[in-house]
Design a protein around this motif. Sequence first.
Motif, PDB file in Angstrom:
ATOM      1  N   SER A  38      -6.373 -28.799 -40.884  1.00 17.96           N
ATOM      2  CA  SER A  38      -5.595 -27.742 -41.511  1.00 17.96           C
ATOM      3  C   SER A  38      -4.286 -27.564 -40.758  1.00 17.96           C
ATOM      4  O   SER A  38      -4.191 -27.894 -39.572  1.00 17.96           O
ATOM      5  CB  SER A  38      -6.410 -26.443 -41.489  1.00 17.96           C
ATOM      6  OG  SER A  38      -5.715 -25.400 -42.081  1.00 17.96           O
ATOM      7  N   ILE A  93      -9.864 -23.049 -47.083  1.00 20.57           N
ATOM      8  CA  ILE A  93      -9.788 -24.064 -48.139  1.00 20.57           C
ATOM      9  C   ILE A  93      -8.335 -24.369 -48.481  1.00 20.57           C
ATOM     10  O   ILE A  93      -7.949 -25.532 -48.640  1.00 20.57           O
ATOM     11  CB  ILE A  93     -10.588 -23.615 -49.372  1.00 20.57           C
ATOM     12  CG1 ILE A  93     -12.081 -23.604 -49.036  1.00 20.57           C
ATOM     13  CG2 ILE A  93     -10.323 -24.515 -50.571  1.00 20.57           C
ATOM     14  CD1 ILE A  93     -12.946 -22.929 -50.069  1.00 20.57           C
ATOM     15  N   TYR A  94      -7.506 -23.315 -48.560  1.00 13.52           N
ATOM     16  CA  TYR A  94      -6.077 -23.529 -48.828  1.00 13.52           C
ATOM     17  C   TYR A  94      -5.455 -24.397 -47.733  1.00 13.52           C
ATOM     18  O   TYR A  94      -4.706 -25.336 -48.015  1.00 13.52           O
ATOM     19  CB  TYR A  94      -5.337 -22.189 -48.922  1.00 13.52           C
ATOM     20  CG  TYR A  94      -3.850 -22.365 -48.795  1.00 13.52           C
ATOM     21  CD1 TYR A  94      -3.098 -22.844 -49.854  1.00 13.52           C
ATOM     22  CD2 TYR A  94      -3.200 -22.090 -47.587  1.00 13.52           C
ATOM     23  CE1 TYR A  94      -1.729 -23.042 -49.726  1.00 13.52           C
ATOM     24  CE2 TYR A  94      -1.842 -22.285 -47.454  1.00 13.52           C
ATOM     25  CZ  TYR A  94      -1.108 -22.757 -48.518  1.00 13.52           C
ATOM     26  OH  TYR A  94       0.236 -22.959 -48.377  1.00 13.52           O
ATOM     27  N   ILE A  97      -6.554 -28.054 -48.163  1.00 13.63           N
ATOM     28  CA  ILE A  97      -5.893 -28.706 -49.303  1.00 13.63           C
ATOM     29  C   ILE A  97      -4.429 -28.958 -48.994  1.00 13.63           C
ATOM     30  O   ILE A  97      -3.887 -30.034 -49.305  1.00 13.63           O
ATOM     31  CB  ILE A  97      -6.075 -27.865 -50.580  1.00 13.63           C
ATOM     32  CG1 ILE A  97      -7.543 -27.899 -51.009  1.00 13.63           C
ATOM     33  CG2 ILE A  97      -5.178 -28.367 -51.706  1.00 13.63           C
ATOM     34  CD1 ILE A  97      -7.886 -26.935 -52.121  1.00 13.63           C
ATOM     35  N   ASP A  98      -3.778 -27.989 -48.348  1.00 13.92           N
ATOM     36  CA  ASP A  98      -2.375 -28.147 -47.968  1.00 13.92           C
ATOM     37  C   ASP A  98      -2.201 -29.335 -47.022  1.00 13.92           C
ATOM     38  O   ASP A  98      -1.271 -30.129 -47.167  1.00 13.92           O
ATOM     39  CB  ASP A  98      -1.878 -26.851 -47.319  1.00 13.92           C
ATOM     40  CG  ASP A  98      -0.417 -26.920 -46.925  1.00 13.92           C
ATOM     41  OD1 ASP A  98       0.405 -27.347 -47.771  1.00 13.92           O
ATOM     42  OD2 ASP A  98      -0.096 -26.531 -45.784  1.00 13.92           O
ATOM     43  N   VAL A 100      -4.261 -31.951 -46.752  1.00 16.14           N
ATOM     44  CA  VAL A 100      -4.546 -33.180 -47.503  1.00 16.14           C
ATOM     45  C   VAL A 100      -3.296 -33.622 -48.249  1.00 16.14           C
ATOM     46  O   VAL A 100      -2.920 -34.805 -48.213  1.00 16.14           O
ATOM     47  CB  VAL A 100      -5.723 -32.980 -48.483  1.00 16.14           C
ATOM     48  CG1 VAL A 100      -5.822 -34.129 -49.471  1.00 16.14           C
ATOM     49  CG2 VAL A 100      -7.024 -32.834 -47.722  1.00 16.14           C
TER      50      VAL A 100
END
Length: 129
Positions: A38, A93-94, A97-98, A100
């Motif tokens: 992250s 989770i944000y 995803i950010d 990734v």
Amino acid sequence: MINAAIAFLLSALLVGNIIDTLLIAIGVYFIFIISAKSQLVPNLIFYGLLFFIYILNAHVNFLYERKEIDEDKKNKILYFSKILFAISIVILIYGFIDYVIYQKQEYGSKFQWDKFILGTSKCAHVEYY
């Protein structure tokens, strides 16, 4: 530091059922892996919220044991801490995803999920002699 926190959490859970403890350990490890992948700001917010939830719950238990708050007030505060935990999971989770998306843009077609999750033994941006 994170490993010490996980060890402390797991040692506190060992007084319960072994299956429950194993499932919680797997969950904590999964959260650790996701948080390791992250960006900095979402990670700081995530761990800041977890720290705030811990302090809040410890203080509520302290006040409840001394009968300074009643059961109803304790339950309302615990409900609020559950909402904060849900928000922290959304932020986790944000952040994942950010990161990734960031890695896919950086590596393009060379992006591989297994190397992204498990890592590699060498840093991609360092020249080895």
